[in-house]
Design a protein around this motif. Sequence first.
Motif, short mmCIF file in Angstrom:
data_model
loop_
_atom_site.label_atom_id
_atom_site.label_comp_id
_atom_site.label_asym_id
_atom_site.label_seq_id
_atom_site.Cartn_x
_atom_site.Cartn_y
_atom_site.Cartn_z
N TYR A 37 -11.39 -8.64 41.62
CA TYR A 37 -12.11 -7.81 40.64
C TYR A 37 -13.17 -6.95 41.33
CZ TYR A 37 -15.04 -6.53 36.68
OH TYR A 37 -15.80 -5.83 35.75
N LEU A 38 -13.92 -7.59 42.24
CA LEU A 38 -14.94 -6.83 42.96
C LEU A 38 -14.33 -5.71 43.80
CD1 LEU A 38 -17.37 -9.67 44.10
CD2 LEU A 38 -17.74 -7.96 42.31
N ALA A 39 -13.21 -6.02 44.40
CA ALA A 39 -12.56 -4.99 45.20
C ALA A 39 -12.08 -3.84 44.33
CB ALA A 39 -11.40 -5.60 45.97
N ALA A 40 -11.64 -4.15 43.13
CA ALA A 40 -11.16 -3.10 42.23
C ALA A 40 -12.31 -2.37 41.54
CB ALA A 40 -10.22 -3.70 41.18
N ALA A 41 -13.43 -3.02 41.34
CA ALA A 41 -14.53 -2.42 40.60
C ALA A 41 -15.56 -1.74 41.49
CB ALA A 41 -15.23 -3.49 39.75
N ALA A 42 -15.60 -2.07 42.75
CA ALA A 42 -16.64 -1.52 43.64
C ALA A 42 -16.31 -0.08 44.02
CB ALA A 42 -16.75 -2.38 44.88
N ARG A 43 -17.33 0.73 43.97
CA ARG A 43 -17.24 2.13 44.39
C ARG A 43 -18.47 2.46 45.24
NH1 ARG A 43 -13.05 1.13 42.48
NH2 ARG A 43 -11.79 2.32 41.00
N VAL A 44 -18.26 3.31 46.25
CA VAL A 44 -19.35 3.73 47.14
C VAL A 44 -19.57 5.22 46.95
CG1 VAL A 44 -20.12 3.93 49.51
CG2 VAL A 44 -18.84 1.89 48.78
N VAL A 45 -20.78 5.57 46.59
CA VAL A 45 -21.16 6.98 46.41
C VAL A 45 -22.02 7.38 47.61
CG1 VAL A 45 -22.33 8.64 44.93
CG2 VAL A 45 -21.10 6.72 43.91
N ARG A 59 -22.82 12.60 43.80
CA ARG A 59 -23.24 11.91 42.58
C ARG A 59 -21.96 11.51 41.84
NH1 ARG A 59 -26.97 12.26 45.23
NH2 ARG A 59 -29.11 12.84 44.71
N GLY A 60 -22.00 10.33 41.20
CA GLY A 60 -20.82 9.81 40.51
C GLY A 60 -20.91 10.03 39.01
N VAL A 61 -19.91 10.64 38.42
CA VAL A 61 -19.82 10.86 36.98
C VAL A 61 -18.79 9.89 36.43
CG1 VAL A 61 -19.37 12.54 35.15
CG2 VAL A 61 -20.45 13.28 37.28
N LEU A 62 -19.23 9.06 35.50
CA LEU A 62 -18.38 7.97 34.99
C LEU A 62 -17.79 8.35 33.64
CD1 LEU A 62 -17.39 5.06 35.46
CD2 LEU A 62 -19.41 4.28 34.17
N PRO A 98 -26.15 7.13 41.12
CA PRO A 98 -26.83 7.53 42.36
C PRO A 98 -26.04 7.10 43.59
CG PRO A 98 -27.88 5.61 41.43
CD PRO A 98 -26.83 6.00 40.44
N PRO A 99 -26.48 7.54 44.77
CA PRO A 99 -25.77 7.11 46.00
C PRO A 99 -25.89 5.61 46.20
CG PRO A 99 -27.17 9.02 46.40
CD PRO A 99 -27.53 8.52 45.05
N GLY A 100 -24.89 5.07 46.85
CA GLY A 100 -24.87 3.64 47.14
C GLY A 100 -23.66 2.96 46.51
N LEU A 101 -23.75 1.60 46.40
CA LEU A 101 -22.67 0.80 45.83
C LEU A 101 -22.83 0.74 44.31
CD1 LEU A 101 -20.22 -1.05 46.29
CD2 LEU A 101 -21.85 -2.97 46.46
N THR A 102 -21.77 1.04 43.61
CA THR A 102 -21.77 0.97 42.15
C THR A 102 -20.49 0.30 41.68
OG1 THR A 102 -21.98 2.26 40.12
CG2 THR A 102 -20.73 3.26 41.90
N HIS A 133 -15.79 9.95 38.99
CA HIS A 133 -15.56 11.22 39.70
C HIS A 133 -16.80 11.53 40.55
CE1 HIS A 133 -11.91 12.40 37.46
NE2 HIS A 133 -12.48 11.73 36.45
N LYS A 134 -16.54 11.84 41.80
CA LYS A 134 -17.63 12.15 42.73
C LYS A 134 -17.79 13.67 42.87
CE LYS A 134 -16.67 7.92 45.34
NZ LYS A 134 -16.29 7.34 46.66
N ILE A 135 -19.02 14.13 42.73
CA ILE A 135 -19.33 15.56 42.81
C ILE A 135 -20.22 15.80 44.03
CG2 ILE A 135 -20.36 17.55 41.66
CD1 ILE A 135 -17.85 16.51 40.33
N ASN A 136 -19.80 16.76 44.86
CA ASN A 136 -20.57 17.11 46.06
C ASN A 136 -21.77 17.96 45.66
OD1 ASN A 136 -21.49 17.88 48.58
ND2 ASN A 136 -19.45 18.19 49.41
N MET A 137 -22.96 17.53 46.11
CA MET A 137 -24.20 18.24 45.78
C MET A 137 -24.68 19.14 46.91
SD MET A 137 -24.71 17.07 42.75
CE MET A 137 -26.41 17.49 42.39
#
Length: 306
Positions: free
Chosen positions: A19-27, A32-35, A47-51, A61-65
């Motif tokens: 579950y953690l492997a499927a749910a973890a995302r790194v920004v 910035r991550g749009v959910l 925000p940046p980091g583990l989410t 969705h990750k957006i380049n700033m």
Amino acid sequence: MIAELVAAVAVAGGASLVYLAAAARVVKQYERGVLFRLGRLTGEPRPPGLTLVVPVVDRLHKINMQIVTMPIPAQEGITRDNVTVRVDAVVYFRVVDPASALVKVEDYRFAVSQMAQTSLRSIIGKSDLDDLLSNREKLNEGLELMIDSPAVGWGVQIDRVEIKDVSLPDTMKRSMARQAEADRERRARIINADAEFQASKKLAQAAQQMADTPAALQLRLLQTVMAVSAEKNSTLVLPIPVELLHFLERGNREPGPPSENGDKPATKRQPDEPPESVEAIEAVPLTDPVLGLGPVVDPATPPERA
């Protein structure tokens, strides 16, 4: 019993890891991550980091700033003074609202590119050729304003727009070169005429000073002769005063004094005046040039009879 409990714990641990492997995302720091949860925008951008997200339900969705540098393809147009030019530019922009950039426009990069091309063609049609060549700062500001107005609603901010190059036809380049050459020649003639004017003023002052002191003209003549002779030339040219030539000319034009017998003074025959006729010439008796005796007898004339 213990074996079953250990097996259950291992299964739960394995499921948790999956579950953690499927749910973890790194920004990343510049993203910035749009959910989206079940297709709906949820919460603030991550925000940046583990989410963590809910697998299968959430999509991040990750957006380049970062600032994006986008070249604008060369646009060909006709300026306000009817000159065909080809202009290319570059635009710098960045995303300030990730949610709007993802929701309100399908592809914000393509949208900014098309808006930049349209604005550049519009600027070309509203500007003169001289403005495109020498007043680019003002055109850059106008172009930036035209692109930034619709981009604000897309969550995009235009930082800077620069016109890179303006391509002109070869005939226009030759015409501009001839114009620049004529302008430089005009300035050179003006400078030369100004120098001649200043020199003539100085010469007039020098002539007036020499007229007040005649000896100065003679000294200047001697200095000129000395300067010419110092170069060891075989020919020495001495200037003749113009006043002397005027004096001689007046002397030739004045009539001579009348003769003692009251006749008119003899005048010098002009070169273009025809000579006097033979009948008007007074006959002079022929004399012997050797003996000085009587008239000379012409052998062709027969002697007179008594």
